[in-house]
Design a protein around this motif. Sequence first.
Motif, PDB file in Angstrom:
ATOM      1  N   ALA A 153       0.834  -1.204   0.000  1.00 21.04           N
ATOM      2  CA  ALA A 153       0.000   0.000   0.000  1.00 21.04           C
ATOM      3  C   ALA A 153       0.868   1.254   0.000  1.00 21.04           C
ATOM      4  O   ALA A 153       0.562   2.238  -0.685  1.00 21.04           O
ATOM      5  N   PHE A 461      -6.995   2.757   6.091  1.00 23.69           N
ATOM      6  CA  PHE A 461      -7.480   1.990   4.937  1.00 23.69           C
ATOM      7  C   PHE A 461      -6.528   0.884   4.520  1.00 23.69           C
ATOM      8  O   PHE A 461      -6.961  -0.147   3.995  1.00 23.69           O
ATOM      9  N   ALA A 462      -5.218   1.044   4.785  1.00 22.43           N
ATOM     10  CA  ALA A 462      -4.272  -0.022   4.424  1.00 22.43           C
ATOM     11  C   ALA A 462      -4.524  -1.271   5.261  1.00 22.43           C
ATOM     12  O   ALA A 462      -4.407  -2.398   4.762  1.00 22.43           O
ATOM     13  N   TRP A 466      -6.753  -2.145   1.469  1.00 16.74           N
ATOM     14  CA  TRP A 466      -6.465  -1.306   0.313  1.00 16.74           C
ATOM     15  C   TRP A 466      -5.017  -1.539  -0.117  1.00 16.74           C
ATOM     16  O   TRP A 466      -4.148  -1.736   0.727  1.00 16.74           O
ATOM     17  N   PRO A 467      -4.708  -1.578  -1.416  1.00 12.87           N
ATOM     18  CA  PRO A 467      -5.528  -1.173  -2.572  1.00 12.87           C
ATOM     19  C   PRO A 467      -6.463  -2.248  -3.129  1.00 12.87           C
ATOM     20  O   PRO A 467      -7.167  -1.993  -4.092  1.00 12.87           O
ATOM     21  N   GLU A 468      -6.452  -3.447  -2.542  1.00 12.06           N
ATOM     22  CA  GLU A 468      -7.422  -4.451  -2.985  1.00 12.06           C
ATOM     23  C   GLU A 468      -8.816  -4.052  -2.516  1.00 12.06           C
ATOM     24  O   GLU A 468      -8.974  -3.398  -1.485  1.00 12.06           O
ATOM     25  N   GLU A 469      -9.825  -4.449  -3.258  1.00  8.98           N
ATOM     26  CA  GLU A 469     -11.206  -4.113  -2.888  1.00  8.98           C
ATOM     27  C   GLU A 469     -11.770  -5.201  -1.984  1.00  8.98           C
ATOM     28  O   GLU A 469     -12.559  -6.047  -2.404  1.00  8.98           O
ATOM     29  N   LYS A 470     -11.361  -5.172  -0.743  1.00  8.24           N
ATOM     30  CA  LYS A 470     -11.811  -6.165   0.217  1.00  8.24           C
ATOM     31  C   LYS A 470     -13.107  -5.705   0.888  1.00  8.24           C
ATOM     32  O   LYS A 470     -13.345  -4.506   1.035  1.00  8.24           O
ATOM     33  N   LEU A 473     -13.223  -2.944   3.658  1.00  4.16           N
ATOM     34  CA  LEU A 473     -13.183  -1.516   3.312  1.00  4.16           C
ATOM     35  C   LEU A 473     -14.583  -0.930   3.256  1.00  4.16           C
ATOM     36  O   LEU A 473     -14.831   0.183   3.736  1.00  4.16           O
ATOM     37  N   GLU A 474     -15.499  -1.662   2.682  1.00  3.55           N
ATOM     38  CA  GLU A 474     -16.879  -1.191   2.580  1.00  3.55           C
ATOM     39  C   GLU A 474     -17.566  -1.250   3.946  1.00  3.55           C
ATOM     40  O   GLU A 474     -18.377  -0.383   4.290  1.00  3.55           O
ATOM     41  N   PHE A 503      -7.200   8.679  -1.491  1.00  2.41           N
ATOM     42  CA  PHE A 503      -7.112   7.342  -2.063  1.00  2.41           C
ATOM     43  C   PHE A 503      -8.368   6.485  -1.890  1.00  2.41           C
ATOM     44  O   PHE A 503      -8.492   5.446  -2.534  1.00  2.41           O
ATOM     45  N   THR A 504      -9.301   6.898  -1.021  1.00  2.00           N
ATOM     46  CA  THR A 504     -10.548   6.127  -0.894  1.00  2.00           C
ATOM     47  C   THR A 504     -11.778   6.979  -1.164  1.00  2.00           C
ATOM     48  O   THR A 504     -12.867   6.440  -1.334  1.00  2.00           O
TER      49      THR A 504
END
Length: 926
Positions: A153, A461-462, A466-470, A473-474, A503-504
Amino acid sequence: MDKAYDPQAIEQDIYQQWEAKNYFASNSSNQAGQDSYCIMIPPPNVTGSLHMGHAFQHTIMDALTRYHRMKGDNTLWQPGTDHAGIATQMVVERLLGAESISRHDLGRDKFIEKVWQWKEESGGTITRQMRRLGDSCDWSREAFTMDEDLSGAVREVFVQLFEEGLIYRGQRLVNWDPKLLTAVSDLEVESHEENGSLWHLRYPLADGSGHLVVATTRPETMLGDTAVAVHPDDERYQDLIGKMIKLPLTEREIPIIADEYVEKDFGSGCVKITPAHDFNDYEMGQRHALPMINILTKTAHLNDNAPSDYQGLDRYEARKKIVADFETLGLLEKIEPHKLMVPKGDRSGVVIEPYLTDQWYVKIAPLAEPALQAVKDGDIKFVPENWSNTYYHWMENIQDWCISRQLWWGHQIPAWYDPNGKVYVGRSEQEVRAKHNLGEINLTRDPDVLDTWFSSALWPFATLGWPEEKPELETFLPTNVLVTGFDIIFFWVARMIMMGLKFTGKVPFKEIYITGLIRDEQGQKMSKSKGNVLDPIDLIDGIELEALVGKRTYGMMNPQAAEKIAKRTRKQFPEGIASYGTDAMRFTFCAMASTSRDINFDLNRVEGYRNFCNKIWNAARYVMMNSDDQDTGLGSEEKVLSLADRWILSEFQNTINQFEKAIAGYRFDMASNALYEFTWNTYCDWYLELSKPILYSDDYSAAEKRGTRHTLVTVLEQLLRLLHPFMPFITEEIWQKVAPLAGVSANSDSIMLQSFPQFDATLVNEASQKDIEWLKKVIIGVRNIRGEMNIAPGKPLQALFRNGSEQDQQRLELYANFLSKLAKLESTQWLNAGDQAPMSATALAGEMEILIPMAGLIDVEQEMARLSKELEKVSKEQARISGKLANPNFVDKAPAAVVDKEKAKLSEVESKLSKINEQLASLDNL
């Protein structure tokens, strides 16, 4: 239950069970209708150990986490540690030094291997201590800022910002540590007031027409001067602006410039300008396009830009020689003593130098604007709100961020140079070669690493993938609250907001709860040099005096200072520090968590809350003794609730309501007070006593006894749930024994998995509250008479009542049994108008008068003699303290805390005097 409460016997076993059963785990996605609740732990340094600030903030975070978990939220408290570039590198280098090995002997790769080895073996101290605090983090998600996913990240953010032109490499002035040989952040610089000197130096005009006098605290920097500045409105120097100075000891001439930064009324009104060695001068140099002459090496020795006589000298050796040379030339005007703030590296302890060097920077203005707006728009809220003003000030005056450090341990900057010095940035060397068609050309990676704050800015967020859409995160971003101190609002909080939005597209947290700073009981900052540091683990486990002395003086080089601290420690803790247990310490932190900026930590409060734990334990034992193997009303049999039962249920609802409101406003002090008042005063001191006449008397039916036992266990079981977020261990231990008696489902393994008590307005009963308040006033009135007249607590009394209302008479009849048992009254009688009362001691319950006939109860003459003797003793004490406070030498010279303590003593003594005089007056009337 064991007879005595012993936190050492229960806490660690309970925590191990919690962790083994994975009770702290979160779900990556919410269940239907479920809300999420997330707190990101401010990652402590991997080199660190738990200090009072950690313990305070962790208590707050854990209380919130446990509360929301019990409220049914999908709760994540994300744990982890920071790689702490400078601190960790220093630790490992020190270990190598003990073996006469330097990191350069090993080389970079081998040294990094050593650091990882140290981390695996010794880097878990603070996380083990967090478990002792009861921290209910989701340990399955524990993160480390150097883990591969977080490192990925970091590289992604660096590359994206570079490609957008928001990261660049340039030469600017930085804080430079000449011992660690790296740039450091402002947070890693501590300024200390020291006695120094102000040297007044004569700078001759180049045309020989005179000289100007400049003053400096660092004469060695004059070799890098590139101008002398005066204020443009200073009439003394109007004709000199634009002329040249012949800089002494050099072959250079420098201009006289005008700048409004100069204070014309300070000193001579002339200021030497050294743009490469002073931050303010650097800004002036930029405005006037002055040359930047760096005269120091990285180790703070004079370099080749200095005249040959000074080259190679240490900065302080050069200072002495320059001053001596000025004096020889007749150019030393004078030397004055001067107090100044000296910046020192918090790790190295050496004086920090402003130093001109090539570093990597983030162009911060484009990132700062949306972060500023997010707070102004209310997307992020500071608690207390006034901290938003601090945030605005910093963000509106923000400068580009130096992100490179000259270390080996950390995230190495993903930049490579070709033989011509051209830089290429990418996620890997392979990506760089492929993207720029570099083939087999030799590339050299930038040796610098990133500022630790760079990686920690990505933490919210890391750590969620992030940066994967896990899905995390949502589910969890934005997080709910950040709990942190005011000292890192700029260094960490602001940067997380900037990076999160960039970044998000989301703010990293909705609220920021800024805690106060824990100080000692005199309000002094805790520091090793003052010998006033407390270790949270010592408060939990206890520590013997000599072990505490050794801990506080360990490693101190100055024997006089060490002895002073040892003496102070022995006086303050003659028996060492007792074992208070985790719950008492946690409750103390919660009780002190007000909106104050500074929080004075008093061990007496910890002792008080240790007694509170005892009170809870003993109350639970009473309930168990009267409910275990008894009918607690779980079946279909009739239950009749007494006045006391209805009252305690009503009071408990009010307590829930107070607690919820306090927690919503982050007023943990108010929440603690509500818990304490209900538990100690309402439930333990009054309700348990009110239950005894029902349980122990044949005057009450089986249904009434069943109703009281049911109320005893159900209120205690819910009270334990209410207390649990603040006091997790004792509540778990007691709950395991009480829950079955209260009919809690057999498949509920832990209190932390139970639902939090919910306010039920139908149980609020104002009539019972008024009746119990009446009862309490009467009981307290009778007890006060006993105390004032020195009557034995168990001696049965006759009581007469008059001047009350019809409702008072009805209550007297209804609740005679309670009064008989709790006030120890053998008879009660209402006096009608005209009835003659015997000589009595009196008390009031509202308008109603309570009379206790004194005949046969006391020897009046003997009691008056006793009170007169006590009056004489207390009067002498009053005179002594008053005299002390009237002495200006004491009031003006003693510490404020000591004076306040004497004033409190005086107030207490005067109150005692007043009470004795009232008692004597009462006896006169008998």
